[in-house]
Design an enzyme around this catalytic site. Sequence first.
Site, mmCIF file in Angstrom:
data_model
loop_
_atom_site.group_PDB
_atom_site.id
_atom_site.type_symbol
_atom_site.label_atom_id
_atom_site.label_comp_id
_atom_site.label_asym_id
_atom_site.label_seq_id
_atom_site.Cartn_x
_atom_site.Cartn_y
_atom_site.Cartn_z
ATOM 1 N N GLU A 472 34.951 54.644 51.190
ATOM 2 C CA GLU A 472 35.611 53.348 51.422
ATOM 3 C C GLU A 472 37.125 53.487 51.346
ATOM 4 O O GLU A 472 37.861 52.776 52.032
ATOM 5 C CB GLU A 472 35.102 52.296 50.430
ATOM 6 C CG GLU A 472 33.601 52.019 50.511
ATOM 7 C CD GLU A 472 33.096 51.701 51.914
ATOM 8 O OE1 GLU A 472 33.878 51.218 52.755
ATOM 9 O OE2 GLU A 472 31.900 51.963 52.184
ATOM 10 N N HIS A 475 38.391 54.428 54.755
ATOM 11 C CA HIS A 475 38.577 53.238 55.598
ATOM 12 C C HIS A 475 39.851 52.500 55.189
ATOM 13 O O HIS A 475 40.610 52.008 56.035
ATOM 14 C CB HIS A 475 37.402 52.268 55.421
ATOM 15 C CG HIS A 475 36.130 52.680 56.114
ATOM 16 N ND1 HIS A 475 36.080 53.012 57.447
ATOM 17 C CD2 HIS A 475 34.859 52.790 55.656
ATOM 18 C CE1 HIS A 475 34.827 53.317 57.776
ATOM 19 N NE2 HIS A 475 34.070 53.187 56.701
ATOM 20 N N HIS A 478 42.898 54.125 56.537
ATOM 21 C CA HIS A 478 42.984 53.879 57.976
ATOM 22 C C HIS A 478 43.618 52.504 58.227
ATOM 23 O O HIS A 478 44.461 52.337 59.112
ATOM 24 C CB HIS A 478 41.575 53.923 58.567
ATOM 25 C CG HIS A 478 41.519 54.136 60.053
ATOM 26 N ND1 HIS A 478 40.361 54.060 60.764
ATOM 27 C CD2 HIS A 478 42.484 54.419 60.965
ATOM 28 C CE1 HIS A 478 40.601 54.293 62.049
ATOM 29 N NE2 HIS A 478 41.887 54.505 62.196
HETATM 30 ZN ZN LIG Z 1 31.949 53.441 56.495
#
Ligand SMILES: [Zn+2]
Length: 681
Positions: A472, A475, A478
Site C-alpha cells: 500500500e 501505491h 505513486h
Molecule cells: Zn494494490
Amino acid sequence: MLSLRAMSADTSTNPLLVRNALPKFDAINPQHVGPAVASVLAAAEQRVAQLRQQQQVDFDWALQLEDVRQSISQVFSPIAHMSRVVSSSAMRDAYNDCLPKVTEFMTRLGQDPELLRGYEDLATQPTVAEDSTRAELVRHALRDLRLAGIGLPAAEQNEFRDIMQTLAKKEAAFEQNLMDATDAFSWHCERVEELEGLPESLIAAAAENAREQGTTGYHLKLDPPTYMAVMSHAATEKLREIFYAAWVTRASDQGPQAGQWDNTVLMEEILALRYRAARLLGFDNYAELSLATKMAQSSNAVLEFLEQLADRSHAIAQREFAELEQFAGRKLAAWDVAYYAEQMRQQTLGVDEEALRPYFPLEKVFSGLFRVAQNLFGIRFEQRTDVAGWHRDVRYYDLTDADGNAFGGMYLDLYARANKRGGAWMDECLIRQDIGGETIQPVAHLVCNFAAPSGSAPALLTHRDVVTLFHEFGHTLHHLLTEVDYPSLSGINGVPWDAVELPSQFFENFAWLPAVLSWLSEHYQTGESLPSTVLENLRASRNFHAGLQMVRQLELALFDFKLHADYDPAVGARIYAILEAVRASVGVVPAPAYNRFANSFGHVFGGGYAAGYYSYKWAEVLAADTFSAFEKAGPFDANTARRFREAILAKGGSRDILEGFVEFMGRAPALDALLSQQGMA
Ligand SMILES: [Zn+2]
C-alpha cells in the site's frame, strides 16, 4: 488563465465545502453530506452549462472541466472515505443517498456530445498537439467519451446505452446470487474432534455461531476466511471435501444447492451483451474493448505473455505437485492440496507467521519503512499532531523533501475496529493539481486492518502484514511523488489497470531484503532483530510452491481472456468447454467433474476484471523486472532510484507507461526477472 473559484455556498458552516485544503474530518457530520453534495453539484452544473456553450475552446476550457471534477472529488472523497472507516449507519445512509446523484452527474459528463466536439477541436490545436501531456489529456478524454458510445449514430447509441444498463443489472444479479448461495450454506457438528486442526479462534467462532442459532455444538459458515482455514488446516478429509464441493458449486447446477441461485444463464447473457457492446463500438470482441484502456497492446500480446509464462512454469508446478503427493504418501484430490501444502511448508520451513509477531512492533516497522523511502528518494515523513483525523488512532504525516519543504501528506489508519471496512488500501484524499499557478498538494489515505495493541504489548505485525504495508505504501508513493499538474493524469489517475500495481508490487520486494528486515525487526521485549535462520526460512517461504501458484493464476487469466476473445455469437459462450481446454493445457491439480468454479468467478462476471484478470501477472512482471535493476545496481543506488522516480512514479497517466518502462530499463519488459525472483529461472 484559469482562476479557481470558491464555492458560492457558505463554507463557514459546512466543513465539506472547504476547498483545496485538508478535510476537516473532526467537524464533518452526516447532516453536512446532503447540502454539500447538492451545492457542489449545482455549481458544477452551472459551470458545465457555460462550458458546453463556449464557441471557441482552448486548453483553459479543458482545465475548467478538470477543475469541475476536482471540485466534486474534494467533497465526495471525504464522504466515501468516512463511510468506509467510521461507518455509522447515519454516515452510510448519507453516502448511499448522494452516491447516485454524483454518479448520475459524472455519467452525464462522460456522455456529453458537446464535450466530445470540444475535445475534438482541441486535439487539432498546436498548443495541445505540441505538448505531450496536454495531448495525452485530450486523448484520454476522447477515448473515454467514445468508449461511452458518444459519436455513434443515434440508434446505435441508444442500443449501446441499453446494453450497458442491462449489463450492469445482470452483473449485479450475478454477484447477488453468489452472495446468497455463499450465505445459505452452513455445516454443523456436535463433536469438536471433527474440527481437528482448525485454529482455536475459528472453533470458538463456530461454537458462538451455534449458540446464536439456538443449538449446541459447532456451526461453520462458508465465508472466505472459514473456507480457506478449512482447506488449509482441517485434518479430517471429509470436512475438506464437503467445503470444497460447496465452494466450487456455488450458484450452479451442481453441489448441495444445485439449481438454486444458478448463475449459468446470466453468464451466457453477460458474455453476449459484452460482445454486442464491443461490436457497436467497432471492436472485434470484448477483449479488444478491454485492451483499449490498458497497457497491453493486443489480444495476441496478452495470450503470448500468458502462454510463455505457462511454458516456463508448468513443468515446475508438475514437479511440485509430485513432491507434494510424495510427502502425503498418496494421490491427492483437489481438496487435499492446500492442507498437505501447509503441512509440508511447516515441516520443511517451520515458519509460523504468528510466532514472528514479537519481532515486528509497529513503530519499528514504520521507522524501517520510512528509512527505505528516505534512502531511495531522499524524502521524509514527519508526523504532525495538529491535524485532526476521523478517529483517535489516525495519524497524519507531512511528506517533505531533502530541504524540509512539505509537498504532500499521508493519513494513516492502521488498526482493525468496529465499523471499519476490512482489508488494506490506499485512497486519494487530495489529488495533485497545478493550474493557473495554484498548486494543490497530493494527500493519501493509507488504511490497514492490523491487530491493535493489547494489554501492555505494542501493536505487533506478522510479516504478511509488513508486506501488505509495503504494498500500500507503493501505491501511496505513486500518488504522492507525481509531478503531473492535471488531476485526470496525476498520481494513479489515467494509469492503465494492468500497470497500476507496478509500484505497489515493486515496493513489496523491499520487505524481503535482509538489510531492510534488520531495519524493520526488533523483538519488543528482548530487542534482538530477526535470527538469521528464521530470516532465511522466511525468505524461502516466499517461493514455496511458486510453480503451483503461478499455473493457478495463469489458468484463471487464460480462461477469462479466451472467454472474451473467442466469443462467437453463432455458438454462444462455451464457458465450460473453454475452461476445460485451458485446464488441459496449463492445469496441474485435477478438478472433479462437478466443479463449477466459473459460476462464482466474480472478478470476471461481476464486472471489474473482465478480460483483465491477466493484469495481476502483467503488473507483477513489470514490478519484478524493474526491481531487478535495483538488485543489479544495489537496492539503494541513488541514480537508479532517481531514474525510477522520474520515469515511472512521477509521470502518472501523463504518457504511455511502456515508454516510461523502456526509458528506465532500456528495453521492453521480459519475464526472466519474475521467474528468477520466484526460483523458476
Ligand atoms: Zn494494490
